[in-house]
Design a protein around this motif. Structure first.
Motif, PDB file in Angstrom:
ATOM      1  N   ALA A  47       0.850  -1.395   0.257  1.00 54.94           N
ATOM      2  CA  ALA A  47       0.075   0.085  -0.204  1.00 54.94           C
ATOM      3  C   ALA A  47       0.702   1.242  -0.127  1.00 54.94           C
ATOM      4  O   ALA A  47       1.826   1.384   1.028  1.00 54.94           O
ATOM      5  CB  ALA A  47      -0.933   0.164   1.300  1.00 54.94           C
ATOM      6  N   ARG A  48       0.830   2.067  -1.155  1.00 51.23           N
ATOM      7  CA  ARG A  48       1.399   3.214  -1.167  1.00 51.23           C
ATOM      8  C   ARG A  48       0.595   4.422  -1.096  1.00 51.23           C
ATOM      9  O   ARG A  48      -0.669   4.171  -1.353  1.00 51.23           O
ATOM     10  CB  ARG A  48       2.597   3.283  -2.305  1.00 51.23           C
ATOM     11  CG  ARG A  48       3.559   2.034  -2.364  1.00 51.23           C
ATOM     12  CD  ARG A  48       4.291   2.154  -3.553  1.00 51.23           C
ATOM     13  NE  ARG A  48       5.222   1.048  -3.691  1.00 51.23           N
ATOM     14  CZ  ARG A  48       6.079   0.766  -4.840  1.00 51.23           C
ATOM     15  NH1 ARG A  48       5.869   1.467  -5.833  1.00 51.23           N
ATOM     16  NH2 ARG A  48       6.966  -0.135  -4.732  1.00 51.23           N
ATOM     17  N   GLU A  49       1.146   5.472  -1.070  1.00 55.30           N
ATOM     18  CA  GLU A  49       0.417   6.924  -1.186  1.00 55.30           C
ATOM     19  C   GLU A  49      -0.079   7.050  -2.644  1.00 55.30           C
ATOM     20  O   GLU A  49       0.809   6.904  -3.503  1.00 55.30           O
ATOM     21  CB  GLU A  49       1.066   8.080  -0.848  1.00 55.30           C
ATOM     22  CG  GLU A  49       0.387   9.301  -0.846  1.00 55.30           C
ATOM     23  CD  GLU A  49       1.225  10.723  -0.336  1.00 55.30           C
ATOM     24  OE1 GLU A  49       0.632  11.682  -0.558  1.00 55.30           O
ATOM     25  OE2 GLU A  49       2.238  10.563   0.154  1.00 55.30           O
ATOM     26  N   GLY A  50      -1.404   7.059  -2.795  1.00 54.31           N
ATOM     27  CA  GLY A  50      -1.636   7.144  -4.178  1.00 54.31           C
ATOM     28  C   GLY A  50      -2.213   5.729  -5.041  1.00 54.31           C
ATOM     29  O   GLY A  50      -2.608   5.704  -6.003  1.00 54.31           O
ATOM     30  N   GLY A  51      -2.067   4.839  -4.225  1.00 57.72           N
ATOM     31  CA  GLY A  51      -2.437   3.449  -5.020  1.00 57.72           C
ATOM     32  C   GLY A  51      -1.673   2.386  -4.286  1.00 57.72           C
ATOM     33  O   GLY A  51      -0.644   2.540  -3.495  1.00 57.72           O
ATOM     34  N   LEU A  52      -1.992   1.165  -5.001  1.00 59.74           N
ATOM     35  CA  LEU A  52      -1.340  -0.320  -4.465  1.00 59.74           C
ATOM     36  C   LEU A  52      -0.093  -0.538  -5.575  1.00 59.74           C
ATOM     37  O   LEU A  52      -0.383  -0.104  -6.649  1.00 59.74           O
ATOM     38  CB  LEU A  52      -2.208  -1.349  -4.596  1.00 59.74           C
ATOM     39  CG  LEU A  52      -3.386  -1.335  -3.590  1.00 59.74           C
ATOM     40  CD1 LEU A  52      -4.198  -2.693  -3.747  1.00 59.74           C
ATOM     41  CD2 LEU A  52      -2.942  -1.428  -2.287  1.00 59.74           C
ATOM     42  N   ALA A  53       0.815  -0.875  -5.246  1.00 56.27           N
ATOM     43  CA  ALA A  53       1.817  -1.695  -5.862  1.00 56.27           C
ATOM     44  C   ALA A  53       1.796  -3.173  -5.950  1.00 56.27           C
ATOM     45  O   ALA A  53       1.641  -3.498  -4.733  1.00 56.27           O
ATOM     46  CB  ALA A  53       3.334  -1.103  -5.512  1.00 56.27           C
TER      47      ALA A  53
END
Length: 262
Positions: free
Chosen positions: A59-65
């Motif tokens: 979970a990252r800022e702006g969406g998932l990786a």
């Protein structure tokens, strides 16, 4: 005439026509890698990342990786997702030439197209030496199915060989345990040039569930130069066949930049 011959004649041809159009790939009802719909994602959720046993989702800022090279296809992310952003799919054909093509981020440009390396001389005949570098034998069960009457890998001109001295491709399963590292390197050194390496299964691609401890490595990267990556736990026979055909430039690569069906 032997009785088994009569049974065979009565049953007819058992081999599938696949990968020709209209042929049966034998994977009806089999779940593949989970699909992700970023538009359905709830901001700040991260439940799929928390439950993923191999940290394939971040979970990252702006969406998932999402790193499909770490995915063991357990479907836990699809079960806990409250919005349906992570959903089951039949996307099992995940063979790629570059490790980066198994990683998807919701933000950022799509990687540019790369020309596939030419292997024209090997398109009609490929000999494979398999090395189990610490597998649980799940991948080996799928490899054995390639030579059964249904898939009949030999009809495509692809064969397994007992000696690395006659092999073009080294197919490796398992996370590369400490005990198997030297035998694996010895098998590779015994192969004639040109020689290629395939990481088959999530363990060989990234270490899988057991990778990274005192006894296991984290896959083939850093051990041998890898030319073909195929995640899955385990990858099914059709996925292995398609990846090999893609490697020989006889089938397209379906996954680029972690995006399916491009």
């Amino acid at each position: 005439m032997a009785l088994w011959t009569l049974f065979g004649l009565a049953a007819g041809k058992a081999t599938t026509a696949w990968p020709r159009e209209g042929g049966n790939d034998g994977q009806d009802g089999v779940l593949g890698m989970p699909r992700h719909d970023p538009e359905a994602c709830r901001e700040g959720c991260g439940e799929c990342a928390e439950i993923c046993p191999t940290r394939a989702i971040e979970a990252r800022e702006g969406g998932l990786a999402i790193d499909y090279g770490r995915c063991v296809v357990c479907q836990l992310c699809t079960e806990v997702c409250p919005t349906g952003a992570m959903e089951p799919s039949r996307d099992w054909a995940f063979g790629v030439r570059e490790r980066g093509d198994l990683v998807r981020a919701d933000r950022g440009p799509r990687p540019p197209d790369r020309p596939a390396p030419e292997r024209r001389a090997f398109r009609r005949s490929l000999h494979i030496r398999h090395v189990d570098a610490g597998s649980c034998n799940g991948c080996e069960s799928e490899l054995q199915a390639l030579n059964n009457p249904f898939y009949n890998l030999h009809r495509l001109g692809i064969f397994f060989t007992a000696s690395p001295r006659f092999a073009d491709l080294l197919l490796v399963t398992g996370p590369v345990t400490v005990a198997m590292r030297e035998p694996l390197l010895a098998a590779y050194e015994a192969m004639p040039e040109p020689r290629w390496v395939m990481a088959a299964g999530t363990c060989a691609v990234s270490g899988g569930i057991s990778g990274g401890n005192d006894a296991c490595g984290t896959g083939l990267d850093g051990v041998l130069p890898v030319d073909l990556y195929l995640p899955g736990c385990p990858p099914n026979p059709a996925a292995i066949m398609e990846a090999l055909l893609m490697f020989l430039d006889r089938a397209p690569q379906r996954v680029e930049g972690g995006r399916i069906g491009v």
